[in-house]
Every structure is written in C-alpha cells, then in structure tokens.
Design a protein around this motif. Structure first.
Motif, PDB file in Angstrom:
ATOM      1  N   GLU A   1       0.830  -1.212   0.000  1.00 15.60           N
ATOM      2  CA  GLU A   1       0.000   0.000   0.000  1.00 15.60           C
ATOM      3  C   GLU A   1       0.859   1.254   0.000  1.00 15.60           C
ATOM      4  OE1 GLU A   1      -4.440  -0.721   1.683  1.00 15.60           O
ATOM      5  OE2 GLU A   1      -2.898  -0.358   3.191  1.00 15.60           O
TER       6      GLU A   1
ATOM      7  N   GLY B   1       1.499   2.179  -3.390  1.00 10.97           N
ATOM      8  CA  GLY B   1       0.328   2.515  -4.190  1.00 10.97           C
ATOM      9  C   GLY B   1      -0.476   1.338  -4.695  1.00 10.97           C
TER      10      GLY B   1
ATOM     11  N   LYS C   1      -3.282  -1.264  -4.213  1.00  9.65           N
ATOM     12  CA  LYS C   1      -4.482  -1.455  -3.399  1.00  9.65           C
ATOM     13  C   LYS C   1      -4.673  -2.928  -3.056  1.00  9.65           C
ATOM     14  CE  LYS C   1      -6.894   2.567  -5.302  1.00  9.65           C
ATOM     15  NZ  LYS C   1      -8.099   3.038  -6.032  1.00  9.65           N
TER      16      LYS C   1
ATOM     17  N   ARG D   1       4.125   0.065  -9.042  1.00 11.60           N
ATOM     18  CA  ARG D   1       2.808  -0.534  -9.229  1.00 11.60           C
ATOM     19  C   ARG D   1       2.943  -1.995  -9.631  1.00 11.60           C
ATOM     20  NH1 ARG D   1      -1.615   1.879  -7.425  1.00 11.60           N
ATOM     21  NH2 ARG D   1      -2.803   0.879  -9.063  1.00 11.60           N
TER      22      ARG D   1
END
Length: 238
Positions: free
Chosen positions: A100, A103, A105, A236
């Motif tokens: 997290e 970034g 989720k 990511r």
C-alpha cells in the motif's frame, strides 16, 4: 546439537548443494537495472507464498495430530507447529501494508491470481502432508525461514529503489525474526527420532522448494529481460 550426526546438519548439507540456485535468482533480481519496478512484483510473489504459510501449517498440524498416537515424529511435529503457527500469523498482512505504501491497493492485489509456479510450490506441500508425512513441511520451512536477508542488504535495496523504509517493513522484521525461527526449527529437527524415510522427504521438500522458489523469482524478471523495458509504472504491481 550441531554436529555431523544431527538431523539439522544432515538437512543443511542437502540444502547447501542446491541453495546457490536461490541465491543466484535473488542476486539477479536485486542487481537488475529496473529493480525499482520489479520490487512490487517481488512483494506480490512473496505475499502469494506467505499467505499460504499459516493454512499450510494448520493442515500439517491437523494431519500430524491425527497420526500422533502411533507416530512420535508426527506428535512432535504437531507440537512444534502449534507454536509456530502463532508466530507466523498475519505476516501476509504486513506485506499488504508495505505494498500500500507503493500505491498497490489490497483488493487489486488479492484479486490477482498467483503464478502457477507458486501454486505448484505450495500445492506440493499439501500433497506430501496429506499423502506421505507432515514432517515434509519442515523442509519447506527450512528454506523460507533459513536464509533471511541481512539488514545491510535491505539498506542497499532501499537506496537502489528510493522507496521509503515503510515499503520494506516486512523484510526488516523477517531479518530480525527468522534467525530465531531457524534456530528453533533446528532444535526441533534435532529432537525428532527421524527414520531414513523422514530424512528423505525432508530433503526432497527442501530441494523442491529451492527449485520452485528460484523459478518464481526468475519469472518476475523475465518480462523485463525479454522486452528490455516494461511499461508498468514505478511502484505498481499490475
């Protein structure tokens, strides 16, 4: 006991023959020029493994307990796992917290299927637990907890990625915890009245774990090596 006659020494001898395969895969990952992009993928792969740790141990503990009346090794494995399960609770949540920070989720990560390699790695343990002997799981644990990262290594990874320390919390915790867990496992192994067939499955489990864990790490790198670049954005896991 820590000598050539101890159970833990015999297992470590087998592991030493193959462990360089895992060290090579880890080194190739960490030295990759796009390690900042690869790191979230590495955490995803680690989460895929670690989320299975407690369920695996619960399955092994249940099977060992069912065998305990007629199998001293199983009885002692059950006792060890009942303690170690508590020590390993929620470690997968730690990794979700770290991701997290980058970034990623939670619901996106949890909806993503783990790789077939990780499924095979974990699934083989279920097979051996249910259809051979739950002591097999100790070979798996010997790999996953027997070679923790060093703090210096983690500091170098932070510097290379420029990610905050919060993205490495799980790895720093394991750098501290795993040496104690390794020593506890070795003490347990050395107390077990192992027969030749127990030694055999412990070695098979450990060697198989090295092989598939190494493959899982190299698969993280593969798309980047093929393309020379990757379109995923920094930080990511997609």
């Amino acid at each position: 006991m820590n000598n050539i006659y101890s159970n833990s020494f015999r297992l470590r001898q087998k592991i030493e023959v193959v462990i360089q395969e895992l060290m090579f895969a880890g080194g190739k990952l960490q030295s990759h020029p796009q390690f900042a992009d690869l790191y979230p993928e590495y955490l995803f792969t680690m989460h895929s493994m670690i989320r299975a740790s407690v369920p695996l141990m619960e399955s092994a503990q249940e099977r060992a307990q069912a065998m305990a009346d007629n199998d001293q090794v199983a009885a002692m494995v059950s006792t060890y796992l009942s303690k170690h399960i508590k020590e390993e609770m929620f470690h997968d949540d730690w990794l979700l917290d770290d991701l997290e920070v980058l970034g990623v989720k939670r619901d996106e990560l949890l909806s993503r299927p783990p790789s077939p390699t990780v499924a095979s790695l974990v699934g083989s343990q279920y097979y051996w637990i249910q259809h051979h002997h739950p002591v097999a799981l100790l070979g798996y644990i010997a790999i996953l907890e027997g070679y923790p990262p060093e703090t210096k290594q983690l500091e170098e990874m932070m510097a290379k990625t420029q990610y905050p320390r919060e993205a490495f919390r799980t790895m720093f915790k394991h750098a501290d915890l795993d040496p104690h867990h390794r020593d506890d496992l070795n003490r347990t192994l050395d107390q077990l009245p192992l027969l030749p067939e127990h030694h055999t499955i412990l070695g098979l489990s450990a060697i198989h774990t090295v092989d598939l864990a190494s493959q899982a790490i190299l698969e993280i790198i593969e798309p980047y090596s093929k393309n020379g670049n990757n379109s995923s954005s920094k930080g990511r896991a997609s």
